[in-house]
Design a protein around this motif. Structure first.
Motif, mmCIF file in Angstrom:
data_model
loop_
_atom_site.group_PDB
_atom_site.id
_atom_site.type_symbol
_atom_site.label_atom_id
_atom_site.label_comp_id
_atom_site.label_asym_id
_atom_site.label_seq_id
_atom_site.Cartn_x
_atom_site.Cartn_y
_atom_site.Cartn_z
ATOM 1 N N ASP A 292 -5.730 0.915 1.927
ATOM 2 C CA ASP A 292 -6.080 0.783 0.470
ATOM 3 C C ASP A 292 -5.384 1.800 -0.507
ATOM 4 O O ASP A 292 -5.222 1.647 -1.480
ATOM 5 N N SER A 293 -5.290 2.874 0.003
ATOM 6 C CA SER A 293 -4.528 4.167 -0.525
ATOM 7 C C SER A 293 -3.195 4.055 -0.629
ATOM 8 O O SER A 293 -2.433 4.031 0.404
ATOM 9 N N ASP B 116 -3.712 -4.042 1.087
ATOM 10 C CA ASP B 116 -4.738 -3.132 0.636
ATOM 11 C C ASP B 116 -6.014 -3.834 0.353
ATOM 12 O O ASP B 116 -6.932 -3.235 0.240
#
Length: 126
Positions: free
Chosen positions: A10-11, A35
């Motif tokens: 997700d980052s 993500d």
């Protein structure tokens, strides 16, 4: 030959750093990224035979990595799934292993073990 890798993280910053790390250190070719759980599951279903390794974070922008791992249950024998997370508690490891992951690594403290895992995997393929 590079390992076709699908990355679920997700980052954006970690994703960018992991792509470089995987391509340089692990001889992996990142074929796509997601993500969120929904995006990852949709990609996996649409591209069943286009990956050899899925690297999955557990906490995502939407949903979680456990849903992604479940979507990989019917994977081919040449396909592996590993978890790479900052939430490497005993409970998370056990739950991931119960869902059939091939390996589990803590992002903050087990990157050397991840490199070792890739080296072992590469040796088995040759």
């Amino acid at each position: 030959m590079a390992c076709k890798t699908y990355l679920v993280e997700d980052s954006a910053l970690i994703r960018e750093n992991l792509v470089g790390f995987l391509e340089d250190v692990a001889e992996a070719e990142v074929v796509a990224c997601a993500d969120s759980e929904n995006e990852a599951v949709a990609w996996l279903h649409a591209h069943r035979d286009e990956w050899e390794l899925a690297i999955v974070d557990l906490f995502l922008l939407q949903g979680n990595g456990f849903g992604v791992i479940k979507a990989c249950r019917d994977r081919g024998k040449n396909q592996q799934v590993i978890v790479l997370t900052n939430y490497a508690t005993a409970e998370m490891r056990e739950r991931s292993q119960a869902l059939g992951v091939d390996a589990f690594f803590d992002k903050s403290s087990e990157l050397e073990l991840l490199v070792d895992w890739f080296e072992s995997r590469r040796a088995q393929r040759h």
